[in-house]
Design a protein around this motif. Structure first.
Motif, PDB file in Angstrom:
ATOM      1  N   GLN A  49       0.886  -1.382   0.123  1.00  0.00           N
ATOM      2  CA  GLN A  49       0.024  -0.103  -0.065  1.00  0.00           C
ATOM      3  C   GLN A  49       1.053   1.447  -0.069  1.00  0.00           C
ATOM      4  O   GLN A  49       1.918   1.613   1.099  1.00  0.00           O
ATOM      5  CB  GLN A  49      -1.166   0.026   1.176  1.00  0.00           C
ATOM      6  CG  GLN A  49      -1.945   0.994   1.245  1.00  0.00           C
ATOM      7  CD  GLN A  49      -3.016   0.740   2.308  1.00  0.00           C
ATOM      8  OE1 GLN A  49      -3.021  -0.053   3.093  1.00  0.00           O
ATOM      9  NE2 GLN A  49      -3.951   1.548   2.599  1.00  0.00           N
ATOM     10  N   VAL A  54      -4.385   3.563  -2.797  1.00  0.00           N
ATOM     11  CA  VAL A  54      -3.273   3.037  -3.710  1.00  0.00           C
ATOM     12  C   VAL A  54      -2.510   1.810  -3.420  1.00  0.00           C
ATOM     13  O   VAL A  54      -1.757   1.844  -2.523  1.00  0.00           O
ATOM     14  CB  VAL A  54      -2.608   4.172  -4.525  1.00  0.00           C
ATOM     15  CG1 VAL A  54      -1.949   3.564  -5.711  1.00  0.00           C
ATOM     16  CG2 VAL A  54      -3.621   5.281  -4.647  1.00  0.00           C
ATOM     17  N   TYR A  55      -2.620   0.665  -4.320  1.00  0.00           N
ATOM     18  CA  TYR A  55      -1.923  -0.355  -4.035  1.00  0.00           C
ATOM     19  C   TYR A  55      -0.850  -0.892  -5.051  1.00  0.00           C
ATOM     20  O   TYR A  55      -1.299  -0.698  -6.213  1.00  0.00           O
ATOM     21  CB  TYR A  55      -2.952  -1.714  -3.873  1.00  0.00           C
ATOM     22  CG  TYR A  55      -3.835  -1.285  -2.827  1.00  0.00           C
ATOM     23  CD1 TYR A  55      -3.535  -1.603  -1.262  1.00  0.00           C
ATOM     24  CD2 TYR A  55      -4.971  -0.618  -2.917  1.00  0.00           C
ATOM     25  CE1 TYR A  55      -4.446  -1.512  -0.378  1.00  0.00           C
ATOM     26  CE2 TYR A  55      -6.002  -0.401  -2.037  1.00  0.00           C
ATOM     27  CZ  TYR A  55      -5.762  -0.698  -0.655  1.00  0.00           C
ATOM     28  OH  TYR A  55      -6.487  -0.467   0.172  1.00  0.00           O
ATOM     29  N   TYR A  56       0.427  -1.242  -4.843  1.00  0.00           N
ATOM     30  CA  TYR A  56       1.415  -1.610  -6.050  1.00  0.00           C
ATOM     31  C   TYR A  56       0.955  -3.102  -6.227  1.00  0.00           C
ATOM     32  O   TYR A  56       1.323  -4.120  -5.254  1.00  0.00           O
ATOM     33  CB  TYR A  56       2.864  -1.244  -5.341  1.00  0.00           C
ATOM     34  CG  TYR A  56       3.822  -1.688  -6.294  1.00  0.00           C
ATOM     35  CD1 TYR A  56       3.940  -0.565  -7.546  1.00  0.00           C
ATOM     36  CD2 TYR A  56       4.529  -2.718  -6.502  1.00  0.00           C
ATOM     37  CE1 TYR A  56       5.249  -0.989  -8.497  1.00  0.00           C
ATOM     38  CE2 TYR A  56       5.497  -2.842  -7.128  1.00  0.00           C
ATOM     39  CZ  TYR A  56       5.789  -2.140  -8.206  1.00  0.00           C
ATOM     40  OH  TYR A  56       6.799  -2.319  -9.244  1.00  0.00           O
ATOM     41  N   ALA A  63       4.949  -2.628 -13.359  1.00  0.00           N
ATOM     42  CA  ALA A  63       3.969  -2.147 -12.152  1.00  0.00           C
ATOM     43  C   ALA A  63       2.799  -2.325 -12.838  1.00  0.00           C
ATOM     44  O   ALA A  63       2.322  -1.876 -13.940  1.00  0.00           O
ATOM     45  CB  ALA A  63       4.297  -0.829 -11.820  1.00  0.00           C
ATOM     46  N   TYR A  65      -1.190  -0.748 -10.835  1.00  0.00           N
ATOM     47  CA  TYR A  65      -1.749  -0.099  -9.740  1.00  0.00           C
ATOM     48  C   TYR A  65      -3.172  -0.354  -9.437  1.00  0.00           C
ATOM     49  O   TYR A  65      -3.945  -0.388 -10.458  1.00  0.00           O
ATOM     50  CB  TYR A  65      -1.351   1.432  -9.504  1.00  0.00           C
ATOM     51  CG  TYR A  65      -0.038   1.651  -9.655  1.00  0.00           C
ATOM     52  CD1 TYR A  65       0.997   2.113  -8.516  1.00  0.00           C
ATOM     53  CD2 TYR A  65       0.841   1.483 -11.112  1.00  0.00           C
ATOM     54  CE1 TYR A  65       2.304   2.387  -8.589  1.00  0.00           C
ATOM     55  CE2 TYR A  65       2.160   2.013 -10.873  1.00  0.00           C
ATOM     56  CZ  TYR A  65       2.741   2.341  -9.713  1.00  0.00           C
ATOM     57  OH  TYR A  65       4.217   2.579  -9.892  1.00  0.00           O
ATOM     58  N   ILE A  67      -6.466   1.359  -7.529  1.00  0.00           N
ATOM     59  CA  ILE A  67      -6.832   2.611  -7.044  1.00  0.00           C
ATOM     60  C   ILE A  67      -8.235   2.307  -6.143  1.00  0.00           C
ATOM     61  O   ILE A  67      -9.173   1.958  -6.952  1.00  0.00           O
ATOM     62  CB  ILE A  67      -6.961   3.935  -7.709  1.00  0.00           C
ATOM     63  CG1 ILE A  67      -5.531   4.094  -8.655  1.00  0.00           C
ATOM     64  CG2 ILE A  67      -7.489   4.940  -7.089  1.00  0.00           C
ATOM     65  CD1 ILE A  67      -5.731   4.991  -9.561  1.00  0.00           C
ATOM     66  N   PHE A 199       0.361   9.111 -14.060  1.00  0.00           N
ATOM     67  CA  PHE A 199       0.741   7.832 -14.796  1.00  0.00           C
ATOM     68  C   PHE A 199       1.134   8.394 -16.124  1.00  0.00           C
ATOM     69  O   PHE A 199       0.166   8.447 -16.828  1.00  0.00           O
ATOM     70  CB  PHE A 199       0.033   6.690 -14.750  1.00  0.00           C
ATOM     71  CG  PHE A 199      -0.534   6.161 -13.210  1.00  0.00           C
ATOM     72  CD1 PHE A 199       0.134   5.243 -12.807  1.00  0.00           C
ATOM     73  CD2 PHE A 199      -1.592   7.085 -12.676  1.00  0.00           C
ATOM     74  CE1 PHE A 199      -0.159   4.757 -11.455  1.00  0.00           C
ATOM     75  CE2 PHE A 199      -2.159   6.706 -11.604  1.00  0.00           C
ATOM     76  CZ  PHE A 199      -1.504   5.617 -10.780  1.00  0.00           C
ATOM     77  N   LEU A 235       3.865   8.684 -10.689  1.00  0.00           N
ATOM     78  CA  LEU A 235       3.906   6.996 -10.553  1.00  0.00           C
ATOM     79  C   LEU A 235       4.358   6.667 -11.952  1.00  0.00           C
ATOM     80  O   LEU A 235       3.798   7.095 -12.983  1.00  0.00           O
ATOM     81  CB  LEU A 235       2.693   6.362  -9.936  1.00  0.00           C
ATOM     82  CG  LEU A 235       2.400   6.664  -8.538  1.00  0.00           C
ATOM     83  CD1 LEU A 235       0.890   6.047  -8.014  1.00  0.00           C
ATOM     84  CD2 LEU A 235       3.376   6.502  -7.320  1.00  0.00           C
ATOM     85  N   THR A 237       4.655   3.165 -14.726  1.00  0.00           N
ATOM     86  CA  THR A 237       4.273   1.808 -14.973  1.00  0.00           C
ATOM     87  C   THR A 237       5.486   0.787 -14.996  1.00  0.00           C
ATOM     88  O   THR A 237       5.317  -0.359 -15.101  1.00  0.00           O
ATOM     89  CB  THR A 237       3.251   1.670 -16.135  1.00  0.00           C
ATOM     90  OG1 THR A 237       4.045   2.136 -17.235  1.00  0.00           O
ATOM     91  CG2 THR A 237       2.025   2.399 -15.761  1.00  0.00           C
ATOM     92  N   SER A 239       8.931   0.461 -12.883  1.00  0.00           N
ATOM     93  CA  SER A 239       9.503   0.903 -11.710  1.00  0.00           C
ATOM     94  C   SER A 239      10.893   0.679 -11.316  1.00  0.00           C
ATOM     95  O   SER A 239      10.992   0.830 -10.014  1.00  0.00           O
ATOM     96  CB  SER A 239       8.337   0.300 -10.482  1.00  0.00           C
ATOM     97  OG  SER A 239       8.390  -0.996 -10.682  1.00  0.00           O
ATOM     98  N   THR A 244      11.008   3.322  -7.016  1.00  0.00           N
ATOM     99  CA  THR A 244       9.823   3.132  -6.291  1.00  0.00           C
ATOM    100  C   THR A 244       9.810   1.860  -5.539  1.00  0.00           C
ATOM    101  O   THR A 244       9.524   1.841  -4.413  1.00  0.00           O
ATOM    102  CB  THR A 244       9.020   2.601  -7.544  1.00  0.00           C
ATOM    103  OG1 THR A 244       8.469   3.854  -8.298  1.00  0.00           O
ATOM    104  CG2 THR A 244       7.902   1.712  -7.206  1.00  0.00           C
TER     105      THR A 244
END
Length: 297
Positions: A49, A54-56, A63, A65, A67, A199, A235, A237, A239, A244
């Protein structure tokens, strides 16, 4: 000169220096030595988190994500394989989400490592798919969305607002990396404070003058929108290069420290300026004939 300007902008700021190395990777005289493979599935940070909502959902390089909105989840990209999609669905269950909670999958561009998990997730959850208008046609099978994702539930031809519950995302065509590349802006929360995440839709640069010129034009549009929306949580995509991973690790080690993904206004502006200088430097090198193939792709 443009690389030197990127260096000057980064200064001694650790995060900006990491971003400078990331943005300038394709043209840097001394490129970063470490770059994980795109499909490396090392997943020790999967599900981290990084903000309140927002979660990775990614690996060391690739990556995706999630939301969380008042009406379910929005994915920004869906991983590079069905296995990645299955892992996202498995994470949803562990995190307390039902399959039907996945409302939208936003595909930033028509490369398999960004939509590979989407057909599986669409079939399992009923999530709707949104992508750029030109992502449908593509340039051969390697750069085209599969039939299983068509017709799109929302096609982005111009600046578009996607409302999910009380959250309004802005989807912006930013071609250059591919014809159908779109960038995403999303309001999020960090420590209960409203922030704006962005992004940049397509990072990689190819030695193609036409596409690079289009990328520079897209960057100007992206920068203007970032300024208008006051972006402070950029952020990526991919990483691997912009810290990140180290930032996620730091958050797990020192959870009560200030969120490392929130940038100051000065950092946010300089990050975009560095990205523009590095992209323009690459274009200059391609136009001059000093770079003729994507040796670092």
């Amino acid at each position: 000169m443009k690389i030197a300007e990127a260096d000057r902008l980064a200064g001694n700021d650790f995060l900006l220096r990491a971003m400078r190395n990331y943005h300038c990777y394709y043209v840097d005289p001394a490129p970063a030595q470490f770059r994980p493979a795109v499909m490396d599935t090392t997943s020790f940070l999967f599900g981290s988190q990084l903000a309140d909502n927002v979660y990775y959902l990614g690996y060391l390089n690739l990556a995706a994500y999630a939301i969380r909105t008042s009406d379910g989840l929005v994915l920004v990209d869906a991983g590079g394989s069905e296995e990645h999609g299955r892992k996202i669905l498995e994470w949803m269950g562990k995190a307390g989400f039902k399959p039907a909670d996945l409302k939208w999958i936003v595909i930033t561009h028509e490369h398999f490592d960004h939509f590979g998990g989407a057909p599986f997730l669409k079939a399992e959850t009923g999530a709707k798919i949104v992508a750029g208008a030109d992502a449908v046609s593509g340039e051969g099978e390697a750069q085209k969305l599969p039939a299983s994702l068509l017709p799109l539930d929302l096609t982005v031809k111009e600046r578009t607002t996607l409302k999910v519950g009380t959250t309004e995302l802005v989807l912006l065509p930013t071609p250059g990396h591919t014809k159908g590349t779109i960038s995403v802006f999303a309001p999020i929360e960090v420590g209960g404070v409203r922030r704006m995440a962005s992004f940049w839709g397509g990072k990689g640069m190819r030695p193609n003058v036409k596409d690079l010129r289009e990328m520079v034009r897209s960057l100007a549009v992206f920068t203007a929108e970032s300024d208008r929306l006051k972006v402070d949580v950029p952020l990526n995509t991919h990483s691997w290069g912009d810290a990140t991973i180290s930032r996620l690790i730091n958050m797990s080690l020192v959870p009560d420290a200030p969120n490392p993904f929130v940038l100051s206004k000065d950092q946010s502006q300089k990050n975009l300026q560095i990205l523009e200088r590095c992209t323009s430097a690459y274009l200059d090198a391609v136009e001059a004939g000093s770079i003729t193939r994507g040796i670092r792709d």
